[in-house]
Structure formats: structure tokens, C-alpha cells
Design an enzyme around this catalytic site. Structure first.
Site, PDB file in Angstrom:
ATOM      1  N   LYS A  12      -6.296 -49.527  48.835  1.00 34.32           N
ATOM      2  CA  LYS A  12      -5.103 -50.047  48.162  1.00 34.32           C
ATOM      3  C   LYS A  12      -3.890 -49.547  48.932  1.00 34.32           C
ATOM      4  O   LYS A  12      -3.893 -48.407  49.420  1.00 34.32           O
ATOM      5  CB  LYS A  12      -5.034 -49.518  46.723  1.00 34.32           C
ATOM      6  N   HIS A  34      -6.663 -36.797  38.212  1.00 35.82           N
ATOM      7  CA  HIS A  34      -5.585 -37.725  37.817  1.00 35.82           C
ATOM      8  C   HIS A  34      -4.219 -37.019  37.855  1.00 35.82           C
ATOM      9  O   HIS A  34      -3.290 -37.416  37.142  1.00 35.82           O
ATOM     10  CB  HIS A  34      -5.784 -38.285  36.398  1.00 35.82           C
ATOM     11  N   GLY A  72      -7.944 -44.817  31.675  1.00 36.66           N
ATOM     12  CA  GLY A  72      -8.341 -45.956  32.500  1.00 36.66           C
ATOM     13  C   GLY A  72      -9.851 -46.005  32.522  1.00 36.66           C
ATOM     14  O   GLY A  72     -10.497 -45.578  31.552  1.00 36.66           O
ATOM     15  N   GLU A  75       1.050 -44.244  40.459  1.00 37.61           N
ATOM     16  CA  GLU A  75       0.615 -43.178  41.369  1.00 37.61           C
ATOM     17  C   GLU A  75       1.156 -43.407  42.779  1.00 37.61           C
ATOM     18  O   GLU A  75       1.517 -42.466  43.474  1.00 37.61           O
ATOM     19  CB  GLU A  75      -0.918 -43.107  41.379  1.00 37.61           C
ATOM     20  N   ASN A 113      -2.380 -50.801  27.643  1.00 38.66           N
ATOM     21  CA  ASN A 113      -2.639 -52.148  27.125  1.00 38.66           C
ATOM     22  C   ASN A 113      -3.331 -52.233  25.777  1.00 38.66           C
ATOM     23  O   ASN A 113      -3.286 -53.291  25.149  1.00 38.66           O
ATOM     24  CB  ASN A 113      -3.494 -52.924  28.135  1.00 38.66           C
ATOM     25  N   ILE A 129      -6.090 -48.691  29.811  1.00 35.26           N
ATOM     26  CA  ILE A 129      -6.310 -48.726  28.364  1.00 35.26           C
ATOM     27  C   ILE A 129      -5.077 -48.191  27.617  1.00 35.26           C
ATOM     28  O   ILE A 129      -4.601 -48.802  26.659  1.00 35.26           O
ATOM     29  CB  ILE A 129      -7.580 -47.917  28.008  1.00 35.26           C
ATOM     30  N   GLY A 130      -4.552 -47.077  28.086  1.00 34.62           N
ATOM     31  CA  GLY A 130      -3.384 -46.475  27.421  1.00 34.62           C
ATOM     32  C   GLY A 130      -2.190 -47.424  27.387  1.00 34.62           C
ATOM     33  O   GLY A 130      -1.457 -47.490  26.396  1.00 34.62           O
ATOM     34  N   LEU A 141     -12.957 -52.161  28.187  1.00 38.88           N
ATOM     35  CA  LEU A 141     -12.529 -52.031  26.799  1.00 38.88           C
ATOM     36  C   LEU A 141     -12.177 -53.360  26.155  1.00 38.88           C
ATOM     37  O   LEU A 141     -12.273 -53.520  24.938  1.00 38.88           O
ATOM     38  CB  LEU A 141     -11.340 -51.077  26.706  1.00 38.88           C
ATOM     39  N   ARG A 170     -18.731 -42.688  32.159  1.00 38.30           N
ATOM     40  CA  ARG A 170     -19.017 -41.239  32.195  1.00 38.30           C
ATOM     41  C   ARG A 170     -19.032 -40.676  30.776  1.00 38.30           C
ATOM     42  O   ARG A 170     -18.238 -41.080  29.933  1.00 38.30           O
ATOM     43  CB  ARG A 170     -17.952 -40.514  33.024  1.00 38.30           C
TER      44      ARG A 170
HETATM   45  P1  AMP Z   1      -7.575 -48.532  35.167  1.00 36.39           P
HETATM   46  O1  AMP Z   1      -8.721 -47.678  35.625  1.00 36.39           O
HETATM   47  O2  AMP Z   1      -6.337 -47.769  34.858  1.00 36.39           O
HETATM   48  O3  AMP Z   1      -7.337 -49.730  36.051  1.00 36.39           O
HETATM   49  O4  AMP Z   1      -8.033 -49.155  33.752  1.00 36.39           O
HETATM   50  C1  AMP Z   1      -9.119 -50.026  33.682  1.00 36.39           C
HETATM   51  C2  AMP Z   1      -9.486 -50.292  32.230  1.00 36.39           C
HETATM   52  O5  AMP Z   1      -8.348 -50.723  31.473  1.00 36.39           O
HETATM   53  C3  AMP Z   1     -10.467 -51.454  32.140  1.00 36.39           C
HETATM   54  O6  AMP Z   1     -11.768 -50.991  32.134  1.00 36.39           O
HETATM   55  C4  AMP Z   1     -10.153 -52.092  30.827  1.00 36.39           C
HETATM   56  O7  AMP Z   1     -11.099 -51.621  29.909  1.00 36.39           O
HETATM   57  C5  AMP Z   1      -8.796 -51.554  30.403  1.00 36.39           C
HETATM   58  N1  AMP Z   1      -7.843 -52.626  30.170  1.00 36.39           N
HETATM   59  C6  AMP Z   1      -7.139 -53.349  31.081  1.00 36.39           C
HETATM   60  N2  AMP Z   1      -6.378 -54.272  30.467  1.00 36.39           N
HETATM   61  C7  AMP Z   1      -6.604 -54.144  29.133  1.00 36.39           C
HETATM   62  C8  AMP Z   1      -6.132 -54.818  27.961  1.00 36.39           C
HETATM   63  N3  AMP Z   1      -5.249 -55.807  28.039  1.00 36.39           N
HETATM   64  N4  AMP Z   1      -6.581 -54.395  26.776  1.00 36.39           N
HETATM   65  C9  AMP Z   1      -7.472 -53.400  26.669  1.00 36.39           C
HETATM   66  N5  AMP Z   1      -7.954 -52.729  27.728  1.00 36.39           N
HETATM   67  C10 AMP Z   1      -7.540 -53.095  28.946  1.00 36.39           C
END
Ligand code: AMP
Length: 401
Positions: free
Chosen positions: A25, A185, A213, A387, A337, A334-335, A286, A244
Site C-alpha cells: 500500500k 497498532h 479492524g 496510519e 463503521n 469496524i470502529g 463483520l 484470531r
Molecule cells: P480494517 O482491518 O480496519 O480494514 O477493517 C476491516 C473490517 O472492517 C472488515 O472485516 C469488516 O468487518 C469491517 N467493516 C468495514 N466496513 C464496515 C461496515 N460498513 N460495517 C461494519 N463493519 C465494517
């Protein structure tokens, strides 16, 4: 082109790289304005189905190595149509996310041969991440020859955790061998805690940052410094995650080995890749679990209850340890969204002065991320993590010094 003033570089383009085993990335920043010039990624590197994306440009083609990915990026940057850079030397520094810095690296660090050797020594502590991070560094050295390469460590923010919180109650000889809580993190927890302090207009604060996440961790941040965190020696401990387990009783591992004849490798795979929400509800995403919950799926409902419950336990733990709490911060996929997770986490926590506003929680952006109820003593904030920006800022600061 960067210009130099009293030997300090006051303006520069900084490339930020986050290298995974099969992904890369990147973001190119114009600093100190923090303007994003390019954002994108290469994924499934080494597979036939690789994809490269930079801003609106996207191509699906085999990308054999990280070097091929960086070469695609360079071609994009130099392309006249895009007008981003005329020469690779315009990129003054490359900031690399490095997951494990052990006890050695507590600050942003200029990468030298010696630093690379130390990162290699830490491979055993982060076998999935540090080798990929080093590949990113070595590739960037080849392509951006004029740039300073800077490492920003995910563990560095947690080096302020006091000994009573980072030491395990096992024989001293293991502590001497580096077995302790490192935490992860860190770049994200540092970024959102600093943003929260800006909102609170103070730095003498007691915060809990929830990075939720695919991986997840909670951190107690006191006066801007990490004071305790849920992940430990490795990134499996603490909260329930996508795949995990989070906290489990160690005796389960002995039982799996001794009585059920699993090998160490198999146990690693079970606890890292087949546990967490995937084990509880059949998916590590999620969004799937929320849909299943809405459809009355009992397993999914139990999984969400356990997920939120694990977070609540640490809110209690950290609030007690800090003897108070000024703000609770939700971040990451997740936090940021999941309205449902935020609501479940904050439910029945009025004993700690935590009261969420359900209406604001539906759309935090409309309220600048502040979803605290009117009578909440603790501010409840949703702060998108960044980040890459944090890495760019820390790289810029190091270049300035
Ligand atoms: P990250 O590792 O920060 O990219 O977060 C990934 C996780 O965020 C995914 O596995 C999803 O479960 C969750 N996620 C992303 N968008 C949403 C959403 N709109 N509502 C609920 N969970 C979400």
C-alpha cells in the site's frame, strides 16, 4: 523540487509504504501540507491475478515482486499525463511501516545497514510482517536511490508502557530474553489519541483507543503516552478479532498438544486463522455477521455479544488502572463503521459515565465524530485512523531534525 533553508528542508514529497507479504500500500504526501498526491496499492503480488491501483488508474496484470509493483508506481508518478513528479529524486524520503521494533526501536529511525540487520533479528518476533517490511525497504532503496529511508515502528508507541504493565509473571530469564508485552497498532493508537486530545483541547488526558479492524486492540493512553494495551508479545492476545482468538487460557494449548495431538503449527493456524468471529459466526467480515444478526441468527448474536463483551472488560480494566476516563475512541474498519458494535460496547456502561447518543451514533460524521450523550461524562468519539498520514508526519519530523 524540495528547497533547503538553513539546512532544514521545509517542504518535501514523502512516499509512505506499507508492505505486506503479497501487498504494497502506498501514499505520496506533499508535506507539511499533508496533501495526498497519490494513494493506491498493489495486491496479490506473485499471483496471476495481481492488481495495481493508483488514484483513478487501475490495471489487472501479473505483478511478480514488490519491485515490479514499485516500478509500476514509478511509471505512474513520472507519466506526463499525471504530472506528479518529473524525477524520482523529488521524493526526498520514504517512510516505511515496520511492525516489530522490539526493545531496540522506540523512535522513527533512519534506515542503515545496521538497522536492517536489527529488523532481520526481529523476524522471529513478527514472522508474518517484518520480512515483508524489509522487502519493501530494500526495494525502495533500489528505486528511490536519492531518498532517505525511514522506519516507523508499530511497537514504538507502546514502549512507554511501564514495566508493571509490560512484564509477564514468568521467570526473569525470559524477560532478559525479550519476552514481554510489545503491543501493536501503535501508529494508529498514536494518531487517534493525538486527534482526540485536539478535540478535548488538552494533553493531560485519560483515553481508551479502540482499534477495531480485522486485527483489533485497545490501548489505555495516559497524557498522550501508551500506558497499557491488549496485544502482548505477539498480535493474538486481548480482544476477539476477525480470525484470531484474543485472550484464551494457556492450558488449552497444552491440552490440544498433549491430549488431542495437534502440532504447534496446527495450533498456530487454529488460533491465528480459524478462530475469532470466523469461528463464532462463520465469517470474519463483520458486515456478514450484522446481517445474520438482523436475520435472527443466534450464533451471530452470541458472537457480537462476546465481541463487545471482550472490549467492555478492557474498558473496565483500563479505566480502573488510569483511575478515570476522559474519552473512548472508536477507529478502524469496524470502529468507524459499525453502529451496532459501538452501541453494544457502550451499553450499560453508565457506571463509568459512558452514555452514547443513539441518534448521533447512526451518523457520527454529522456530529464531527462526537457521539456522546448529553449526560455522558466520558466523550465518545469516532475518529478515522490514518496510519499513512502519521507515518508521513513522523518521517517529516525526523527529516526536519
Ligand atoms: P480494517 O482491518 O480496519 O480494514 O477493517 C476491516 C473490517 O472492517 C472488515 O472485516 C469488516 O468487518 C469491517 N467493516 C468495514 N466496513 C464496515 C461496515 N460498513 N460495517 C461494519 N463493519 C465494517
Amino acid at each position: 523540487m524540495p528547497y533547503f533553508c538553513n539546512t532544514k528542508i521545509s517542504h518535501m514529497k514523502i512516499l509512505v509504504l506499507n508492505s505486506g507479504s503479497s501487498s504494497l500500500k502506498f501514499q505520496l504526501f506533499d508535506m507539511p501540507q499533508t496533501k495526498v498526491l497519490v494513494k493506491g496499492l498493489a495486491e496479490r503480488i506473485g499471483e496471476a491475478t495481481s492488481r495495481f491501483k493508483a488514484n483513478d488508474y487501475e490495471v489487472n496484470q501479473p505483478i511478480g515482486t514488490h519491485k515490479d509493483a514499485l516500478q509500476l508506481l514509478t511509471t505512474y508518478l513520472l507519466d506526463d499525463k499525471n504530472q506528479i513528479i518529473k524525477d524520482t529524486s523529488e521524493i526526498v524520503a520514504v517512510g516505511h511501516r515496520v511492525v516489530h521494533g522490539g526493545n531496540t526501536f522506540v523512535q522513527p529511525t533512519l534506515i542503515t545497514e545496521e538497522v536492517k540487520d536489527k529488523i532481520k533479528e526481529l523476524f522471529s518476533l513478527a514472522p508474518l510482517h517484518n520480512p515483508a517490511n524489509l522487502t519493501g525497504i530494500e526495494t525502495a532503496e533500489e528505486i528511490f536511490k536519492d531518498a532517505k529511508q525511514i522506519a516507523i515502528f508499530d511497537t514504538a508507541f507502546h514502549q512507554s508502557i511501564p514495566v508493571e504493565n509490560h512484564k509477564y509473571a514468568i521467570p526473569e530469564t525470559f524477560y532478559e530474553k525479550g519476552i514481554r508485552k510489545y503491543g501493536f497498532h501503535g501508529i494508529s493508537h498514536q494518531y487517534v489519541s493525538r486527534e482526540a486530545n485536539k478535540i478535548l483541547e488538552r494533553t493531560d488526558t485519560k483515553l481508551i483507543t479502540l482499534h477495531l479492524g480485522n486485527g483489533a486492540s485497545a490501548t489505555a493512553v495516559r497524557n498522550g503516552k501508551s500506558f497499557d494495551t491488549t496485544m502482548g508479545f505477539g498480535p493474538m492476545n486481548g480482544l476477539i478479532m476477525g480470525t484470531r482468538s484474543g485472550d484464551i487460557d494457556q492450558s488449552i494449548i497444552f491440552y490440544l498438544m498433549d491430549k488431542l495431538n495437534y502440532t504447534l503449527d496446527e495450533i498456530q493456524t487454529i488460533l491465528n486463522k480459524q478462530s475469532g468471529m470466523k469461528a463464532l459466526a462463520g465469517s470474519n467480515d463483520l458486515r456478514d455477521i450484522e446481517t445474520a444478526t438482523d436475520n435472527g441468527d443466534n450464533q451471530a448474536q452470541l458472537a457480537l455479544k462476546m465481541y463487545a463483551g471482550a472490549i467492555k472488560k478492557y474498558i473496565g480494566n483500563f479505566t480502573a488502572q488510569m483511575n478515570g476516563l476522559d474519552a473512548l475512541i472508536f477507529t478502524a474498519g469496524i470502529g468507524e463503521n459499525s453502529q451496532k458494535v459501538r452501541e453494544l460496547v457502550c451499553k450499560n456502561l453508565d457506571v463509568f459515565g459512558i452514555e452514547i447518543d443513539k441518534k448521533k451514533n447512526k451518523n457520527p460524521k454529522d456530529y464531527q465524530g462526537d457521539i456522546s450523550g448529553q449526560d455522558s461524562k466520558v466523550k465518545i468519539l469516532v475518529i478515522p485512523t490514518n496510519e499513512e498520514l502519521e507515518i508521513a508526519k513522523q518521517t517529516f519530523d525526523l527529516m526536519q531534525s
